[in-house]
Design a protein around this motif. Structure first.
Motif, mmCIF file in Angstrom:
data_model
loop_
_atom_site.group_PDB
_atom_site.id
_atom_site.type_symbol
_atom_site.label_atom_id
_atom_site.label_comp_id
_atom_site.label_asym_id
_atom_site.label_seq_id
_atom_site.Cartn_x
_atom_site.Cartn_y
_atom_site.Cartn_z
ATOM 1 N N UNK A 144 74.170 -5.728 48.142
ATOM 2 C CA UNK A 144 74.034 -4.268 48.108
ATOM 3 C C UNK A 144 75.370 -3.689 48.547
ATOM 4 N N UNK A 145 75.821 -2.622 47.884
ATOM 5 C CA UNK A 145 77.000 -1.924 48.376
ATOM 6 C C UNK A 145 76.577 -0.553 48.893
ATOM 7 N N UNK A 146 77.267 -0.114 49.940
ATOM 8 C CA UNK A 146 76.925 1.145 50.605
ATOM 9 C C UNK A 146 78.034 2.153 50.351
ATOM 10 N N UNK A 170 83.278 3.706 49.193
ATOM 11 C CA UNK A 170 82.470 2.538 49.531
ATOM 12 C C UNK A 170 82.721 2.151 50.978
ATOM 13 N N UNK A 171 81.602 1.995 51.748
ATOM 14 C CA UNK A 171 81.711 1.687 53.173
ATOM 15 C C UNK A 171 81.544 0.212 53.467
ATOM 16 N N UNK A 172 80.674 -0.431 52.724
ATOM 17 C CA UNK A 172 80.349 -1.802 53.096
ATOM 18 C C UNK A 172 79.659 -2.509 51.946
ATOM 19 N N UNK A 173 79.843 -3.819 51.885
ATOM 20 C CA UNK A 173 79.007 -4.640 51.028
ATOM 21 C C UNK A 173 78.106 -5.438 51.961
ATOM 22 N N UNK A 200 72.552 -3.077 59.310
ATOM 23 C CA UNK A 200 73.004 -3.260 57.927
ATOM 24 C C UNK A 200 73.171 -4.748 57.614
ATOM 25 N N UNK A 201 72.259 -5.554 58.145
ATOM 26 C CA UNK A 201 72.297 -6.995 57.898
ATOM 27 C C UNK A 201 70.954 -7.427 57.332
ATOM 28 N N UNK A 202 70.981 -8.494 56.530
ATOM 29 C CA UNK A 202 69.754 -9.041 55.976
ATOM 30 C C UNK A 202 68.948 -9.702 57.082
#
Ligand code: K7E
Ligand code: CUA
Length: 652
Positions: free
Chosen positions: A63-65, A73-76, A145-147
């Motif tokens: 997922x990209x944020x 883009x802030x984070x993948x 923001x982690x799985x």
């Protein structure tokens, strides 16, 4: 004759598709913005965006944020794929997250993110996403923001009509795209018809922890289950699935699965099925699937193999499942914020079909059926129909909603977003997209409470939008301001992987809860070093455990001797920083895995199997301070039969 028509349609589609580039060149100049429009997407340096947008990565598995409206883009967030940037899927703690009944599967195809809801409104606790290829559902914690969890789905194949959550996050619902033999067995493919099954899985979500449990699987007829959305408001308790290949073809699908003029939207009353299962209904079936959980206290993922699932035969639960005839191989299946309208987007059609939930209930009540399929009643098209949007577009795919009673539908073939009115079905506006748009997303646009300020259109073809980068271009996306009567294009940005669906929410819902550090005094990792004086190296046969701590700008221990070829060396590294955004990295020369990125207060483990005699360096991969380049150490590796004693320096 029918076959011929379908081929004609397909030829027409191909022709339109191939002309897309030319169309584009003309439109590209129309994409130029006046500066006052550009300001709408401008977020000044240091300012924050109004919304988070979570775009699925498709074949990136992640997922990209992004921020809206800036498109920054802030984070993948790594989910189903190994991610060397953080060490996800490479560290010993996260490897179990990618375990399946097929073994370690370090990749998937992620399509549909959905944010958790309470009373049908976004609550910002978790975001869920499906793995299409090796059927899995993931839960991502929106504080870290982690799985946090991944569950595999047995009896499913091409987990596409997923992951969609019910109004109070009771269930994550996941439907199979491909029907398969259930249980899997060695049988002729030509015997597909009547023998293959389409599993729809209901995974419960524990309200406090979010923890998954696969409660039951509904064994539907062997169609393809393409997309889904839950009912809301009055239709809460129902789930709607678009289907195609109701022909149950198994070869030349592009022709043979388009024979029927209408396929179905399947309406499933899950509350009825839940009741049936709670009352002891359903059949226990032996199977195998992995359930992987990341524990935030121990910083450790574990994988458990489960071996049983409850299956439900829909014909055993009268009144629970119905088919609503829907034209032309519907793709998207969307429910409006009130829960009254169910929109089927016939991808080989120009029109949109809207079914009414009240009409459906009345038809069921009156038992007005038009036959059945495998014992499931088919309702009459005219009885359930609420209206048709004559859009003039081609190839409708997906629909989202604002809070003012408007709907927005993407058209793949004619490359546009069409805005129309719920209830009157009149088209209000249309804007081109660049090019061949798939899904679109309005923050909260598939919930009871949309935030209809922006819509993001995610496209399949990029062509001339950006500087060329060889044969492969990142997919393009456009942001439109939809606060006025007409949609206004305000920004165009490249995405990562192939975003199918996306989910968005107001920034305020997440930003205050976002975790800044892992508290060292709460670290329960079994190999954590909470005090640098406790750093040590311990040999256990051929396994060596390095209990290491780091803080700017030092590893403790930094020199290790007495390691031998053939050893398996585990570096358990605890980052002693307690400041936001100060990770340290770790990498070892010749290691057959990636670096690690260790967050403040976190412990992570990297394994190294030294193959060559020598003195080998390791270093920090994240530029953490002015003395980052000094953040290094050595490991002396001796021959397998050497008697070099195990020693290490604690750097006093
Ligand atoms: Cu790409 Cu929702 Cu998988 Cu349509 S799906 S575009
Ligand atoms: Cu720690 Cu660079």
């Amino acid at each position: 004759m029918k076959k011929f028509n379908v081929i004609l349609t397909l030829v027409a589609i191909m022709a339109l598709l191939s002309s897309c580039g030319n169309q584009g060149q003309k439109s590209a100049s129309n994409g130029a913005l006046s500066s006052s429009t550009a300001e709408k997407a401008y977020v000044a340096p240091g300012e924050h965006d109004e919304f988070y947008a979570f775009l699925s990565g498709g074949y990136s598995g992640n997922i990209t944020v992004y921020g809206l409206p800036s498109g920054r883009m802030f984070k993948e967030i790594p989910v189903f794929s190994q991610f060397p940037t953080s060490g996800y899927g490479y560290s010993e703690e996260t490897k179990p997250m990618l375990n399946t009944s097929f073994g370690f599967v370090p990749w998937d195809d992620a399509h549909h993110p959905d944010i958790s809801q309470t009373n049908g409104e976004l609550d910002g606790r978790w975001i869920f996403i499906n793995g299409n290829n090796t059927p899995r559902i993931a839960r991502i914690d929106l504080a870290t923001f982690e799985t946090a969890e991944i569950i595999e789905l047995p009896n499913s194949a091409g987990n596409h009509s997923s992951s969609f959550i019910t109004e109070n996050t009771e269930y994550v619902v996941a439907g199979t795209r491909f029907s398969v033999p259930v249980p899997q067995r060695d049988m002729p493919i030509s015997e597909y018809k009547g023998n293959f099954k389409g599993a729809v899985s209901f995974i419960s979500v524990a309200p406090d922890t979010g923890r998954f449990n696969l409660e039951f699987q509904l064994m539907m007829p062997g169609f393809n289950y393409d997309l889904a959305h839950p009912g809301r408001g009055d239709s809460h308790g129902w789930m709607f699935f678009s289907t195609y290949n109701t022909e149950e073809a198994n070869t030349l699908m592009e022709v043979n699965s388009s024979q029927n003029d209408k396929d179905f939207i399947a309406a499933i009353n899950w509350k009825k099925i839940e009741e049936y299962v709670k009352g002891g209904g359903g059949t226990k079936m032996a199977t195998e699937y992995a359930h992987n959980v990341y524990d935030e206290e121990s910083h450790m993922g574990t994988s458990t193999m489960k071996n049983e699932v409850i299956t439900v035969d829909p014909t055993k639960v009268p009144g629970a499942v119905f088919f609503l005839p829907t034209p032309k191989s519907p793709h998207g299946c969307d429910v409006d914020p009130t829960g009254q309208y169910i929109i089927g987007n016939g991808k080989l059609s120009a029109d949109l079909t809207i079914h009414s939930f009240d009409n459906m209930l009345a038809a069921i009540e009156g038992k007005k059926f038009d036959g059945e399929a495998y014992g499931i009643p088919i309702l009459k098209f005219e009885d359930v129909l609420a209206g048709v949007v004559k859009s003039g577009g081609l190839g409708p795919l997906h629909t989202e909603f604002d809070e003012k009673g408007n709907a927005y539908t993407t058209f793949f073939i004619s490359s546009e977003v069409v805005k129309w009115k719920l209830g009157t079905w009149e088209v209000l506006d249309r804007q081109p997209t660049f090019y061949s748009v798939g899904h679109l997303m309005i923050p909260g646009g598939n919930s009871r409470k949309p935030f209809g300020k922006y819509v993001v259109a995610m496209n399949k073809i990029t062509k001339d939008r950006y500087l060329p980068t060889g044969p492969e271009m990142e997919h393009s996306a456009q942001i439109y301001d939809i606060s006025g009567d007409k949609m206004q294009l305000i920004y165009d940005f490249p995405t990562h992987g192939e975003p199918h669906y996306a989910a968005g929410c107001p920034a305020d819902l997440l930003k205050t809860n976002s975790k800044k550090i892992y508290r060292l005094d709460e670290n329960k990792h079994p190999y954590a070093v909470l005090n640098p004086n406790d750093a040590k190296v311990v040999r256990d046969g051929k396994e060596v455990h390095v209990y290491m701590s780091t803080i700017r700008s030092h590893f403790t221990p930094d020199n290790i001797e007495g390691i031998k070829v053939g050893d398996k060396v585990y570096f358990h590294i605890t980052n002693h920083e307690q400041d936001f955004d100060v990770p340290h990295g770790f990498s070892m020369i010749g290691q057959n895995t990636s670096e690690l990125l260790i967050m403040p207060g976190q412990t992570k483990t990297s394994v190294w199997e030294p193959k060559k005699v020598g003195v080998w360096p390791f270093y920090c991969t994240d530029f953490c301070s002015a003395l980052h380049q000094e953040m290094q150490g050595y490991v002396r590796v001796s021959p397998a039969n050497s008697s070099t004693p195990l020693t290490y320096t604690l750097g006093e």
